[in-house]
Design a protein around this motif. Structure first.
Motif, PDB file in Angstrom:
ATOM      1  N   LEU A   1       0.743  -1.266  -0.295  1.00  0.00           N
ATOM      2  CA  LEU A   1      -0.185   0.172   0.032  1.00  0.00           C
ATOM      3  C   LEU A   1       0.807   1.483   0.110  1.00  0.00           C
ATOM      4  N   LYS A   2       1.806   1.348   0.420  1.00  0.00           N
ATOM      5  CA  LYS A   2       3.219   2.152   0.740  1.00  0.00           C
ATOM      6  C   LYS A   2       3.579   2.680  -0.553  1.00  0.00           C
ATOM      7  N   THR A   3       4.243   1.272  -1.312  1.00  0.00           N
ATOM      8  CA  THR A   3       4.726   1.589  -2.792  1.00  0.00           C
ATOM      9  C   THR A   3       3.164   2.417  -3.501  1.00  0.00           C
ATOM     10  N   LEU A   4       2.273   1.956  -3.213  1.00  0.00           N
ATOM     11  CA  LEU A   4       0.802   1.345  -4.526  1.00  0.00           C
ATOM     12  C   LEU A   4       0.949   3.859  -3.668  1.00  0.00           C
ATOM     13  N   MET A   5       0.939   4.487  -3.606  1.00  0.00           N
ATOM     14  CA  MET A   5       0.869   6.167  -2.947  1.00  0.00           C
ATOM     15  C   MET A   5       2.642   6.436  -3.331  1.00  0.00           C
ATOM     16  N   THR A   6       3.533   5.738  -3.588  1.00  0.00           N
ATOM     17  CA  THR A   6       4.363   6.258  -3.741  1.00  0.00           C
ATOM     18  C   THR A   6       4.916   6.218  -5.094  1.00  0.00           C
ATOM     19  N   VAL A   7       3.628   5.104  -5.959  1.00  0.00           N
ATOM     20  CA  VAL A   7       3.326   5.200  -7.182  1.00  0.00           C
ATOM     21  C   VAL A   7       2.621   6.249  -7.883  1.00  0.00           C
ATOM     22  N   LYS A   8       1.678   6.462  -7.267  1.00  0.00           N
ATOM     23  CA  LYS A   8       0.663   7.836  -7.723  1.00  0.00           C
ATOM     24  C   LYS A   8       1.430   8.710  -7.042  1.00  0.00           C
ATOM     25  N   GLN A   9       2.102   9.417  -6.822  1.00  0.00           N
ATOM     26  CA  GLN A   9       2.566  10.512  -6.001  1.00  0.00           C
ATOM     27  C   GLN A   9       4.223  10.459  -7.313  1.00  0.00           C
ATOM     28  N   GLN A  10       4.083  10.062  -8.443  1.00  0.00           N
ATOM     29  CA  GLN A  10       5.300   9.969  -9.511  1.00  0.00           C
ATOM     30  C   GLN A  10       4.017   9.811 -10.459  1.00  0.00           C
ATOM     31  N   GLY A  11       3.234  10.555 -10.522  1.00  0.00           N
ATOM     32  CA  GLY A  11       2.188  10.523 -11.601  1.00  0.00           C
ATOM     33  C   GLY A  11       1.848   9.575 -11.792  1.00  0.00           C
ATOM     34  N   LEU A  12       1.971   8.246 -11.581  1.00  0.00           N
ATOM     35  CA  LEU A  12       1.363   6.689 -12.728  1.00  0.00           C
ATOM     36  C   LEU A  12      -0.427   6.527 -11.489  1.00  0.00           C
ATOM     37  N   ARG A  13      -0.661   5.489 -12.275  1.00  0.00           N
ATOM     38  CA  ARG A  13      -2.214   4.743 -12.273  1.00  0.00           C
ATOM     39  C   ARG A  13      -1.844   3.860 -11.408  1.00  0.00           C
ATOM     40  N   ALA A  14      -2.267   3.851  -9.623  1.00  0.00           N
ATOM     41  CA  ALA A  14      -2.093   2.818  -9.036  1.00  0.00           C
ATOM     42  C   ALA A  14      -3.111   2.661  -8.503  1.00  0.00           C
ATOM     43  N   VAL A  15      -3.078   0.800  -8.678  1.00  0.00           N
ATOM     44  CA  VAL A  15      -4.616  -0.195  -7.719  1.00  0.00           C
ATOM     45  C   VAL A  15      -4.944  -0.789  -7.587  1.00  0.00           C
ATOM     46  N   MET A  16      -5.209  -1.187  -6.565  1.00  0.00           N
ATOM     47  CA  MET A  16      -5.245  -2.365  -5.444  1.00  0.00           C
ATOM     48  C   MET A  16      -6.598  -3.166  -6.027  1.00  0.00           C
ATOM     49  N   LEU A  17      -6.424  -3.857  -6.075  1.00  0.00           N
ATOM     50  CA  LEU A  17      -7.198  -5.505  -6.790  1.00  0.00           C
ATOM     51  C   LEU A  17      -7.650  -6.697  -5.987  1.00  0.00           C
ATOM     52  N   TYR A  18      -8.942  -6.025  -5.534  1.00  0.00           N
ATOM     53  CA  TYR A  18      -9.292  -7.393  -4.274  1.00  0.00           C
ATOM     54  C   TYR A  18      -9.797  -8.584  -4.980  1.00  0.00           C
ATOM     55  N   VAL A  19      -9.500  -9.994  -5.135  1.00  0.00           N
ATOM     56  CA  VAL A  19     -10.023 -10.536  -5.298  1.00  0.00           C
ATOM     57  C   VAL A  19     -10.232 -11.337  -4.781  1.00  0.00           C
ATOM     58  N   VAL A  20     -11.896 -11.319  -4.154  1.00  0.00           N
ATOM     59  CA  VAL A  20     -12.782 -12.135  -3.422  1.00  0.00           C
ATOM     60  C   VAL A  20     -12.935 -13.308  -4.163  1.00  0.00           C
TER      61      VAL A  20
END
Length: 230
Positions: A157-176
């Motif tokens: 989650l922390k790294t996804l936030m870094t991805v977003k900060q760098q102007g890229l798209r960040a997605v957390m996909l939960y497969v139920v």
């Protein structure tokens, strides 16, 4: 995602040492199956329940079978944590998830910093990193994640936030991987730090996509997006 081999039916005797399970096949033979799920498997463990296994003839493998699913309250629950990554890749590649249908290039297991994300996708104007998690825990109508404290999940989650900060798209996909739930949320009582980080990540514009899968002994398919409460 269709299973390449016919699955083998049996009943769970017990799960132990996290990664092993004793199963009695219909023939009466008792076998040891590999359990890929390192979590607690809370709400999807029931001794004597029906299970399906994938047979494996690799001589290097210590176990002849991999545990794929268990029947709980009449529904199949997919417990193989490797399946969601395959499902996600196929779904993005074949444009089966509306929110992720604009990409022309899709690849599995791509590094970003000191992390490795499950799926990477891009088109002419956008790059997207997607982390995928398997969800099996049920509480009431909710599918909850995680079922055990996950420092690795917190890092993602922390790294996804870094991805977003760098102007890229960040997605957390939960497969139920169960059909007997209608909503998704974080398991706050189990891992409050993860729940807090998930809320922070959403506020930082990391996208949260919980998708429900229909699990059968023949194939597993993503069916619909679930509403979520953070």
């Amino acid at each position: 995602m269709k299973f390449e081999k016919a699955l083998v039916h049996g009943r769970l005797i017990k799960r132990y040492k996290r990664f092993l399970a004793d199963v009695e096949l219909d023939s009466g033979e008792i076998v040891v199956a590999h359990c890929t799920n390192s979590g607690s498997m809370k709400s999807c463990l029931e001794n004597g329940a029906e299970v399906y296994l994938t047979p494996n003839d690799d001589p290097k493998r210590k176990t002849r079978f991999t545990w794929e699913m268990i029947k709980i309250n009449g529904d199949w629950v997919g417990i193989n944590t490797g399946i969601p990554n395959k499902l996600a890749f196929e779904a993005v590649e074949n444009k089966l998830i509306p929110e992720l249908s604009s990409y022309t290039y899709v690849k599995r297991e791509v590094k970003f910093g000191d992390s490795r994300f499950d799926v990477y996708a891009q088109n002419a104007s956008e790059k997207c990193f997607i982390e995928v998690k398997n969800v099996t825990m049920k509480e009431g109508d909710f599918a909850l994640f995680p079922d055990a404290v996950t420092t690795r999940g917190q890092k993602h989650l922390k790294t996804l936030m870094t991805v977003k900060q760098q102007g890229l798209r960040a997605v957390m996909l939960y497969v139920v991987q169960r059909s007997d739930v209608s909503k998704f949320g974080p398991a706050t009582e189990i891992d409050p730090n993860y729940a807090t980080l998930l809320k922070i990540a959403r506020e930082a514009c990391v996208e949260i996509l919980p998708y429900q899968a229909t699990v059968t002994p023949y194939e597993i398919t993503l069916t619909k997006k679930l509403p979520f409460v953070l």
